[in-house]
Structures are given as C-alpha cells and as structure tokens.
Design an enzyme around this catalytic site. Structure first.
Site, PDB file in Angstrom:
ATOM      1  N   ARG A 193       8.615   6.093  -2.646  1.00  0.00           N
ATOM      2  CA  ARG A 193       8.551   7.398  -2.599  1.00  0.00           C
ATOM      3  C   ARG A 193       8.893   8.131  -3.618  1.00  0.00           C
ATOM      4  O   ARG A 193       9.128   9.525  -2.941  1.00  0.00           O
ATOM      5  CB  ARG A 193      10.237   7.331  -1.581  1.00  0.00           C
ATOM      6  CG  ARG A 193       9.800   6.233  -1.026  1.00  0.00           C
ATOM      7  CD  ARG A 193      10.911   5.097  -0.137  1.00  0.00           C
ATOM      8  NE  ARG A 193      10.199   3.975   0.671  1.00  0.00           N
ATOM      9  CZ  ARG A 193      10.259   4.228   2.226  1.00  0.00           C
ATOM     10  NH1 ARG A 193      10.092   5.102   2.737  1.00  0.00           N
ATOM     11  NH2 ARG A 193       9.801   2.938   2.697  1.00  0.00           N
TER      12      ARG A 193
ATOM     13  N   CYS B 146       9.533   0.152  -3.049  1.00  0.00           N
ATOM     14  CA  CYS B 146      10.129   1.176  -1.576  1.00  0.00           C
ATOM     15  C   CYS B 146      10.276   2.266  -3.071  1.00  0.00           C
ATOM     16  O   CYS B 146       9.558   3.933  -2.886  1.00  0.00           O
ATOM     17  CB  CYS B 146      10.859   0.943  -1.025  1.00  0.00           C
ATOM     18  SG  CYS B 146      12.624  -0.148  -1.846  1.00  0.00           S
TER      19      CYS B 146
ATOM     20  N   LYS C   8       4.600  -7.190  -3.081  1.00  0.00           N
ATOM     21  CA  LYS C   8       5.557  -6.065  -3.394  1.00  0.00           C
ATOM     22  C   LYS C   8       6.446  -6.545  -5.098  1.00  0.00           C
ATOM     23  O   LYS C   8       6.478  -7.557  -5.244  1.00  0.00           O
ATOM     24  CB  LYS C   8       6.398  -5.905  -2.118  1.00  0.00           C
ATOM     25  CG  LYS C   8       7.353  -5.472  -2.804  1.00  0.00           C
ATOM     26  CD  LYS C   8       8.393  -5.347  -1.796  1.00  0.00           C
ATOM     27  CE  LYS C   8       9.740  -4.698  -1.389  1.00  0.00           C
ATOM     28  NZ  LYS C   8      11.051  -4.525  -0.130  1.00  0.00           N
TER      29      LYS C   8
ATOM     30  N   ASP D 164       4.416   1.296   1.375  1.00  0.00           N
ATOM     31  CA  ASP D 164       4.568   1.837  -0.202  1.00  0.00           C
ATOM     32  C   ASP D 164       4.648   0.849  -0.937  1.00  0.00           C
ATOM     33  O   ASP D 164       4.941   0.943  -2.146  1.00  0.00           O
ATOM     34  CB  ASP D 164       6.435   2.619   0.413  1.00  0.00           C
ATOM     35  CG  ASP D 164       7.201   1.108   0.871  1.00  0.00           C
ATOM     36  OD1 ASP D 164       6.440   0.610   1.467  1.00  0.00           O
ATOM     37  OD2 ASP D 164       8.274   0.827   0.999  1.00  0.00           O
ATOM     38  N   ASN D 165       4.355   0.013  -0.448  1.00  0.00           N
ATOM     39  CA  ASN D 165       4.004  -1.202  -1.699  1.00  0.00           C
ATOM     40  C   ASN D 165       3.103  -2.879  -0.615  1.00  0.00           C
ATOM     41  O   ASN D 165       2.872  -2.151   0.565  1.00  0.00           O
ATOM     42  CB  ASN D 165       5.522  -1.913  -2.268  1.00  0.00           C
ATOM     43  CG  ASN D 165       6.455  -2.218  -1.154  1.00  0.00           C
ATOM     44  OD1 ASN D 165       7.202  -1.370  -1.422  1.00  0.00           O
ATOM     45  ND2 ASN D 165       6.297  -3.008  -0.091  1.00  0.00           N
TER      46      ASN D 165
ATOM     47  N   HIS E 272       9.221  -4.007   7.774  1.00  0.00           N
ATOM     48  CA  HIS E 272      10.150  -4.005   7.183  1.00  0.00           C
ATOM     49  C   HIS E 272      11.116  -4.667   7.337  1.00  0.00           C
ATOM     50  O   HIS E 272      11.453  -4.486   8.834  1.00  0.00           O
ATOM     51  CB  HIS E 272      10.933  -2.882   5.627  1.00  0.00           C
ATOM     52  CG  HIS E 272      11.876  -3.371   4.681  1.00  0.00           C
ATOM     53  ND1 HIS E 272      12.639  -4.572   5.657  1.00  0.00           N
ATOM     54  CD2 HIS E 272      11.867  -2.829   4.072  1.00  0.00           C
ATOM     55  CE1 HIS E 272      13.648  -4.302   3.892  1.00  0.00           C
ATOM     56  NE2 HIS E 272      13.268  -3.570   2.984  1.00  0.00           N
TER      57      HIS E 272
ATOM     58  N   HIS F  59      16.388   6.305   0.753  1.00  0.00           N
ATOM     59  CA  HIS F  59      16.124   5.619   0.063  1.00  0.00           C
ATOM     60  C   HIS F  59      15.508   5.967  -1.490  1.00  0.00           C
ATOM     61  O   HIS F  59      15.287   5.068  -2.551  1.00  0.00           O
ATOM     62  CB  HIS F  59      14.906   4.431   0.634  1.00  0.00           C
ATOM     63  CG  HIS F  59      15.452   3.539  -0.696  1.00  0.00           C
ATOM     64  ND1 HIS F  59      17.253   2.684  -0.510  1.00  0.00           N
ATOM     65  CD2 HIS F  59      14.852   1.854  -0.601  1.00  0.00           C
ATOM     66  CE1 HIS F  59      17.026   1.949  -0.982  1.00  0.00           C
ATOM     67  NE2 HIS F  59      15.888   1.203  -1.199  1.00  0.00           N
TER      68      HIS F  59
ATOM     69  N   ASP G  61       6.324   0.558   5.727  1.00  0.00           N
ATOM     70  CA  ASP G  61       7.026   0.189   5.214  1.00  0.00           C
ATOM     71  C   ASP G  61       6.932  -1.133   4.717  1.00  0.00           C
ATOM     72  O   ASP G  61       6.891  -2.300   5.349  1.00  0.00           O
ATOM     73  CB  ASP G  61       8.773   0.693   5.771  1.00  0.00           C
ATOM     74  CG  ASP G  61       9.841   0.078   4.251  1.00  0.00           C
ATOM     75  OD1 ASP G  61       9.575  -1.034   3.420  1.00  0.00           O
ATOM     76  OD2 ASP G  61      10.649   0.299   4.865  1.00  0.00           O
ATOM     77  N   ASP G  62       6.672  -1.744   3.377  1.00  0.00           N
ATOM     78  CA  ASP G  62       6.303  -3.674   3.171  1.00  0.00           C
ATOM     79  C   ASP G  62       5.227  -3.876   4.019  1.00  0.00           C
ATOM     80  O   ASP G  62       4.908  -4.977   4.458  1.00  0.00           O
ATOM     81  CB  ASP G  62       7.685  -4.326   3.411  1.00  0.00           C
ATOM     82  CG  ASP G  62       8.882  -3.897   2.035  1.00  0.00           C
ATOM     83  OD1 ASP G  62       8.275  -3.546   1.463  1.00  0.00           O
ATOM     84  OD2 ASP G  62       9.609  -4.487   2.770  1.00  0.00           O
TER      85      ASP G  62
ATOM     86  N   LYS H 293      13.210   6.710   6.981  1.00  0.00           N
ATOM     87  CA  LYS H 293      13.832   6.006   5.420  1.00  0.00           C
ATOM     88  C   LYS H 293      13.296   6.980   4.313  1.00  0.00           C
ATOM     89  O   LYS H 293      12.641   6.856   3.879  1.00  0.00           O
ATOM     90  CB  LYS H 293      12.743   4.751   4.692  1.00  0.00           C
ATOM     91  CG  LYS H 293      13.660   3.946   4.006  1.00  0.00           C
ATOM     92  CD  LYS H 293      12.802   2.637   3.881  1.00  0.00           C
ATOM     93  CE  LYS H 293      13.267   2.148   2.030  1.00  0.00           C
ATOM     94  NZ  LYS H 293      12.814   0.372   2.436  1.00  0.00           N
TER      95      LYS H 293
END
Length: 530
Positions: free
Chosen positions: A88, A84, A386, A341-342, A237, A147, A46-47, A145
């Site tokens: 996803r 994110c 991002k 994710d990014n 993240h 989301h 994540d991130d 996560k």
C-alpha cells in the site's frame, strides 16, 4: 501613421506555451486520439492469491473482473511487496516501502515514533498519488483499508483525499468492529469514527455503497473534473465471513478437496493460455497432507467455500461500481487497475482467541482463516505464500482497462511491472511530470514504446530478493542460502542455478546490497521475526 503593434508573443513565451500544450497532450498518446484526462480507479483485493479469479484460472465466479480483463490487458508478471502495508505504501507514493517509511508494518498510536524506513506510517516527504493529482484538479476519494498510518494525523484526509470511508487498521469482522488485542481497530468516515449498524452491515458492500455515492456526487457537482478513486477491499482477508447465499454456491464444489482443486486450476490455466511448458505445477509441500488423509474435511470444505464466497461478493460489488460508472457516463474514460496486495495467506489466527467455537464459520462471531492447504491452491502454480519473496508471495493478477485509451489485448501480456510503477503510469496519462520516482510508467504495455530492462528489489522481515530483467536472486529466512532463477524460462522457481552461476549471484548480491543501504534496510538477527 503609426505602425500596428506586433501582437505575436515573444519567442520565450511561445516556447513556454508549446511546452504547456505538450504537457496537456501527454495523457492522450495511448491510441493517438484526443481524449481528456482520464478518471483513475484503483481496486485492490486483500490477501487474494494469483489463481483465485476466473480469468487467472480460478473456479470462483468472477464475471465482472473477468470482463475487465477481456476489455483490457492482464499481466503475467506483476509484483506487489508480499505484504499489505509495504504494498500500500508503494501504491500510494510510487516509492519503495522503506523509502516511504513502511519497511515493515504500521506502528500503534501509543508507540514512540522512530523516524526512518521502519517508522510505520507514510513519510510526509513523499507525496501520495492523491496529493499529486489533487494539485492538478482531480477530485480524490478513498474507500476501504488504509493500513499505512494509525494516528489521526496520518489518516487519508491528511494525505490528499477529499473523502474517505474505510477501515484504518489491517483487519476486523465484516459485520462489526471487534476489539483488537493491541492498538485500535475502527471504521472512519472522513475523520470521524463510524459505528456500523447492528444489522444489515457487511464491509465489502459498505465500501461499495460509499464508492457509488462518491461517483454520483462527482457526476452531479464536479462533472468537469476528473477523479481518482482508491477502493481497497478487505476481501478475502481473514476473518472468513460471507453471506450464506454466496457460500451455498461453493460447498459442494470444494468437497473435491485441495488436490483436485489445484490440479483443475492448473488445467484451466493451460486452457486459458497462461500455462505453457515453462510452468510446471509445483509439488504439494510436505506440511500439507493429501486430501484423502485429511481430517475434519467438513471444516476444511466450509473454510474454502466461505473464502470463495468473499471473492464472489467482491466481484458482485465491482459489477455495481462499473454499472454506476456507465450510468454516469464516466466509464469510457476511466482507467481501472485491479490487483492484490500480496500472495495468498497461510496464516492461522487461532491463537488470537477471537473465534467463538459455537459459531458456524462465516457467521458473525466466528474468526478463522483458510490456512496453508487452501493457500497453496490459491497460489497455483507457484511456491510459498504472503510475506515470502518467492513468486507465490509477491506475484499478483494485474488487470488494466481504459476503454478510451487502451486497446484490448487477447492472452496475457509478457512484460513485467511492479506496484510502484502504477504512480508514474497514472501521472503520465494525467499529464503530470513524474521524474522523481524510482518506478517507470507501464505505458509500454499498450503503447508503441519498447520495454526497457527493469530491476526491482524487495526486503520484508529479513526475506530478500532482486529481479533484474529475466534473473531473480532470492533468499527467504527459511532458506539456507541465496537461490538464483531465470524467471523467463523457469517462472515457478524449480531450478536453482546459484551454484552454476556464482559470478551472476555475486553481481546481483552487490546490486541488492547497494539498494538495501540506499533505502535503509536493517539487518535482522537470524531467525528473528516481528
């Protein structure tokens, strides 16, 4: 005397049987050997920026991820959706995020539902990978996560997962659940709210604890069934939270500052064979001071040390997961996909007032990000972050390993792919038809088929892009006009060719506009953000 009955099947039945056998065999093509349907494991960071892990140039210790890469393939040009929720949505449904109802971010449970491309939860018309595989006999598990739907009727168990343990919303403390400024923020075990213990809880470890439990349960109770597992870590993240024992490995290292760190990453990328003359190190943005003139150096060092420690801890947990797969005899026939994710996040959350200034960065009660200067390091050698649709915002490390099905490849694979391609890839190896999806299988990366030219489009918060074969047309909201790049010869987007190629710009814009209309992109007023 009666003639013996003809026991041959009618020709129509024989044809159906033959087709059924072809479907069963379609997951066994990779190296030509007879293997049963593989287990499938998605691991999503994540991130995390492009160059943060060791095998992509980073100085953070990631031996377990690096080992996955060494025994599989690693891609140079693999894309997420720069944020994110949209990423996803595509990962789960194999659709563009707008098609799946996630053109922007989640909507809160108390908000009025406005169906469509920005409804803020997964559209029920498009099945998830869990729903598709479950119908064919797979056990399905998710950790981490979610989301992509805040309301209970949109949670994982309603979208095809047998078991779930994780964070429904986007971010929270790694040690506890902190109150959200709006909406809700909580951990769920299956469909029940879970209260973390006061002591000894760290979210990255907890996700892995349950993942290992589910793997062991699968081995004991359903060993004859393949499984699909989606492990979506929240690391790295924000908020920056890590164990002191992990942080201690990095504080002296990052005293060298962001300029030296970024240069060292670039040199390591050259040594690894990722960087060639096509990849210049993009200049430090003007809003980032040189390290020598930076103030509060101790705080900056601490931030990056904690961020690195979060990735380090995630890697340790991936090692635990692989160990469990091997102990259970599940490893050889498990397709593992690792990605982010990014691109790295240059967000600053000081305005949220969740941080206790009396707490040391990394401790329970602190709540900070590592901010723009270090995010620029994470995306070495690319531009932006991002949310944006230049390469730095949407290109991710992507590692694919399947010991029984993918022959390891040295170096970096040149072919391109997109997160929405993962679903048709996994359906193919599982022997499930996938003719209704916009993405294409990535099996060409390790199979004998030739790569087809690919076209992908993006829109997020008014940022727009289309990549068609080697060409990319992009316009972020902060840009004056559309920019055109040949990504094959200029992957770092340093030479804008829009003025030299007006006909190509017009053609790509027409193609982008047709896609935007098809998936329901809405035009946004200039300068507006959400």
């Amino acid at each position: 005397m009666k003639k013996p009955k003809n026991r041959l099947l009618p020709s129509s039945a024989r044809a159906l049987l033959f087709l059924a056998l072809l479907v069963m065999m379609s997951g066994k093509w990779a190296l030509g050997q007879a293997v049963k349907r593989p287990n499938i494991l998605y691991i999503l960071a994540d991130d995390m920026g492009f160059s943060d892990i060791g095998c992509y140039g980073g100085e953070v210790s990631t031996p377990n991820i690096d080992q996955l890469a060494a025994k599989g393939i690693k891609l140079r040009s693999f894309y997420n959706n720069a944020r994110c929720c949209p990423t996803r949505a595509s990962l789960l449904t194999g659709q563009y995020p707008h098609t799946a109802g996630m053109g922007l971010m989640v909507t809160m449970p108390n908000a009025a539902i406005q169906p469509g491309s920005y409804q803020g939860f997964l559209d029920e018309r498009y099945p998830t990978i869990a729903e598709r595989l479950k119908k064919t006999g797979y056990s399905t598990y998710m950790l981490g996560k979610w989301h992509v739907g805040e309301r209970p009727e949109h949670w994982p168990l309603k979208r095809g997962f047998d078991h779930y343990f994780g964070l429904i919303s986007g971010a929270s403390s790694y040690y506890e659940i902190v109150p959200a400024e709006k909406g809700m923020r909580f951990i769920v075990l299956n469909d029940t709210e879970f209260t973390p213990p006061v002591d000894g809880f760290y979210m990255t470890d907890a996700f892995t604890d349950y993942a290992v439990q589910y793997l062991n349960k699968q081995k004991q109770e359903s060993a004859d069934k393949p499984f699909f597992m989606y492990l979506a870590y929240t690391a790295p993240h924000f908020p920056l939270h890590a164990y002191e024992s992990d942080i201690a490995k990095y504080e002296k290292l990052y005293a060298q500052g962001w300029d030296v760190t970024r240069t060292n990453r670039y040199r390591k990328m050259q040594q690894l064979g990722f960087i060639d003359k096509r990849y210049p190190l993009t200049p430090r943005p003007t809003d980032i001071p040189d390290w020598n003139s930076a103030t509060d150096k101790a705080q900056w060092i601490r931030k990056m040390a904690v961020y690195a420690a979060m990735i380090d801890r995630m890697d340790q947990n991936i090692g635990r997961l692989v160990k469990a797969l091997k102990a259970n005899g599940q490893y050889e026939n498990t397709l593992i996909v690792f990605m982010s994710d990014n691109g790295s996040s240059n967000e600053n959350v000081e305005g949220r007032k969740l941080n206790d200034p009396n707490k040391k960065i990394g401790e329970r009660g602190s709540y900070v990000t590592y901010d723009t200067p270090w995010a620029n390091v994470s995306n070495t050698p690319f531009r932006k972050y991002k949310r944006f649709l230049h390469e730095g915002g949407m290109i991710t490390p992507c590692i694919m390993q399947w010991p029984s099905g993918i022959r390891p490849q040295t170096g970096y694979v040149e072919g391109i792919g997109h997160v929405m391609d993962l679903l048709p890839t996994c359906l193919e190896v599982a022997g499930v038809p996938a003719n209704d999806l916009p993405g294409k299988s990535l099996s060409y990366l390790w199979g004998k088929t030739k790569a087809e030219p690919r076209t992908y489009c993006w829109e997020h918060e008014g940022n727009k892009a289309i990549r068609k074969a080697d060409w990319k047309l992009v316009k972020d909201t902060e840009d004056a006009d559309w920019e055109l790049y040949n990504i094959k010869t200029d992957p770092c987007e340093t030479k804008n060719l829009a003025q030299k190629q007006p006909q190509l710009v017009a053609s790509l814009r027409t193609e982008y506009d047709a896609w935007a209309q098809k998936v329901g992109v809405r035009e946004r007023p200039a300068g507006k953000t959400e």
